[in-house]
Design a protein around this motif. Structure first.
Motif, PDB file in Angstrom:
ATOM      1  N   MET A 100     -26.482  -5.222  22.948  1.00  0.00           N
ATOM      2  CA  MET A 100     -27.858  -5.747  22.982  1.00  0.00           C
ATOM      3  C   MET A 100     -28.287  -4.829  24.098  1.00  0.00           C
ATOM      4  O   MET A 100     -29.610  -4.380  24.188  1.00  0.00           O
ATOM      5  N   THR A 101     -27.569  -4.831  25.364  1.00  0.00           N
ATOM      6  CA  THR A 101     -28.011  -4.222  26.556  1.00  0.00           C
ATOM      7  C   THR A 101     -28.171  -2.886  26.314  1.00  0.00           C
ATOM      8  O   THR A 101     -28.826  -2.082  26.750  1.00  0.00           O
ATOM      9  N   ARG A 132     -31.326  -2.059  23.799  1.00  0.00           N
ATOM     10  CA  ARG A 132     -32.661  -2.585  24.464  1.00  0.00           C
ATOM     11  C   ARG A 132     -33.320  -2.840  23.089  1.00  0.00           C
ATOM     12  O   ARG A 132     -34.748  -2.800  23.334  1.00  0.00           O
ATOM     13  N   GLY A 171     -33.188  -6.192  21.848  1.00  0.00           N
ATOM     14  CA  GLY A 171     -33.299  -7.693  21.863  1.00  0.00           C
ATOM     15  C   GLY A 171     -32.496  -8.324  20.690  1.00  0.00           C
ATOM     16  O   GLY A 171     -33.086  -9.503  20.867  1.00  0.00           O
ATOM     17  N   LEU A 172     -31.788  -7.647  19.923  1.00  0.00           N
ATOM     18  CA  LEU A 172     -31.024  -8.061  18.882  1.00  0.00           C
ATOM     19  C   LEU A 172     -29.761  -7.347  18.906  1.00  0.00           C
ATOM     20  O   LEU A 172     -29.304  -6.316  19.309  1.00  0.00           O
ATOM     21  N   THR A 214     -29.890 -12.853  18.748  1.00  0.00           N
ATOM     22  CA  THR A 214     -31.122 -12.379  19.642  1.00  0.00           C
ATOM     23  C   THR A 214     -31.157 -13.035  21.092  1.00  0.00           C
ATOM     24  O   THR A 214     -30.282 -13.751  21.339  1.00  0.00           O
ATOM     25  N   ASP A 215     -32.008 -12.340  21.698  1.00  0.00           N
ATOM     26  CA  ASP A 215     -32.509 -12.912  23.307  1.00  0.00           C
ATOM     27  C   ASP A 215     -32.527 -14.405  23.074  1.00  0.00           C
ATOM     28  O   ASP A 215     -32.151 -15.119  23.989  1.00  0.00           O
ATOM     29  N   GLN A 238     -39.266 -10.910  16.993  1.00  0.00           N
ATOM     30  CA  GLN A 238     -39.617  -9.934  17.615  1.00  0.00           C
ATOM     31  C   GLN A 238     -38.752  -8.627  17.256  1.00  0.00           C
ATOM     32  O   GLN A 238     -39.092  -7.421  17.618  1.00  0.00           O
ATOM     33  N   ASN A 261     -37.855  -3.210  16.341  1.00  0.00           N
ATOM     34  CA  ASN A 261     -38.421  -4.510  17.164  1.00  0.00           C
ATOM     35  C   ASN A 261     -39.774  -3.879  17.242  1.00  0.00           C
ATOM     36  O   ASN A 261     -40.549  -3.038  16.677  1.00  0.00           O
TER      37      ASN A 261
END
Length: 325
Positions: free
Chosen positions: A228-229, A232, A234-235, A250-251, A299, A315
């Protein structure tokens, strides 16, 4: 000059009422001439050439633009310039729509001998059915008004509103007769927001497989966080050992399970993932993804192909950058 706010509002309201009355009166006067005009333009093999001087010219510019964007090829020719060479832009197969409230505008009347000699079909839009322009036209559209909204009775106000409204009525009648669709409109407006909403597909804005964050359901949570990082987005998609989609992290999932995450290096992703994630097909319009995200308050979405294979992700930020939102 000192004028009260009450008087200003009364004056403005009087203008709007007068112009609204003028437009409403047009509806009662629509007749066979309007129907015949629509039919003749539909049969036209060329363009609708719109012309007019002064304020009528400004309205003519707008009518030509509206016709062109709704499926009827059209453009504006300035009558004064037409007499100095621009008549070469008008061909026998075209239709000429001439606007003049008085029907006696010199620059427009000067075109009549040439128009008649070329055999070009002439539609006049005037406020005087007995005017020179109306009498020499093949069809006349009556835009007469009882009074101008200008208290001096001088500035074209209600009369130009009537011209504009009748031009819109003509464009819409032609649009419906042609079966012109929203997709057709978008194709002539590719740079606008509507064009992007109606033409842009998810495949064109999504992150493909090489950028897709994914881990197996037996992987540690730490691996999902790393993916996820990296992306970028967010999933992170969660797949089985055979590669089939089984969930999503997800976040929001990470936040919801923050207190129960004992060790992100040993706890499996399957324990915190959301099962049966919402997906969208790659060949759907990007606007569909916007609708899904807004309806479900998410998102991001995973993207599948026609065989429901995972092929990407996107996203809300991607859609914003693409101008779909």
């Amino acid at each position: 000059m000192d004028i009260s706010g009450k008087k200003i509002l009364a004056s403005a309201a009087a203008v709007l009422t007068t112009e609204a009355r003028a437009i409403q009166a047009l509806a009662a006067r629509l007749d066979g001439a309007f129907v015949a005009t629509v039919g003749r333009i539909l049969d036209c093999d060329g363009h609708v050439i719109v012309t007019g001087m002064g304020k009528s010219g400004h309205i003519g510019h707008k009518i030509a633009a509206t016709l062109a964007s709704t499926g009827t090829p059209a453009f504006f020719v300035h009558p004064a310039e037409a007499s100095h060479g621009d008549l070469g832009m008008i061909r026998r197969e075209d239709v000429l729509l001439a606007l003049s409230n008085s029907g006696e505008t010199e620059e427009v009347l000067r075109l009549l001998p040439v128009i008649k000699r070329l055999g070009i079909y002439l539609i006049a839009m005037t406020g005087r059915p007995d005017s020179t322009l109306a009498r020499h036209a093949d069809r006349h559209l009556d835009t007469s008004v009882d009074q101008e909204a200008c208290p001096l009775g001088l500035a074209p106000t209600a009369s130009t509103s009537a011209q504009l409204a009748l031009g819109d009525a003509l464009a819409v009648a032609l649009l419906e007769a042609r079966g012109f669709t929203a997709e057709d409109f978008a194709r002539s407006h590719p740079g606008g927001k509507l064009g992007r909403q109606l033409l842009l597909t998810i495949r064109e804005v999504m992150h493909g497989e090489d950028e897709l964050p994914r881990v197996e359901d037996s992987a540690p949570v730490a691996e999902a966080i790393f993916e996820m990082t990296r992306s970028r987005l967010g999933l992170c998609a969660v797949v089985s050992a055979t590669g089939s989609l089984v969930g999503i992290v997800t976040d929001g999932d990470l936040r919801r399970h923050a207190e129960t995450l004992a060790d992100i290096r040993s706890q499996h992703v399957a324990s915190i993932m959301s099962r049966d994630p919402r997906t969208v097909h790659a060949d759907e319009l990007a606007a569909v993804a916007v609708e899904i995200m807004q309806h479900h308050r998410v998102q991001g979405l995973l993207v599948t192909d026609e065989e429901d294979r995972l092929v990407g992700a996107l996203n809300f930020q991607d859609l914003l950058q693409a101008g779909v939102v």
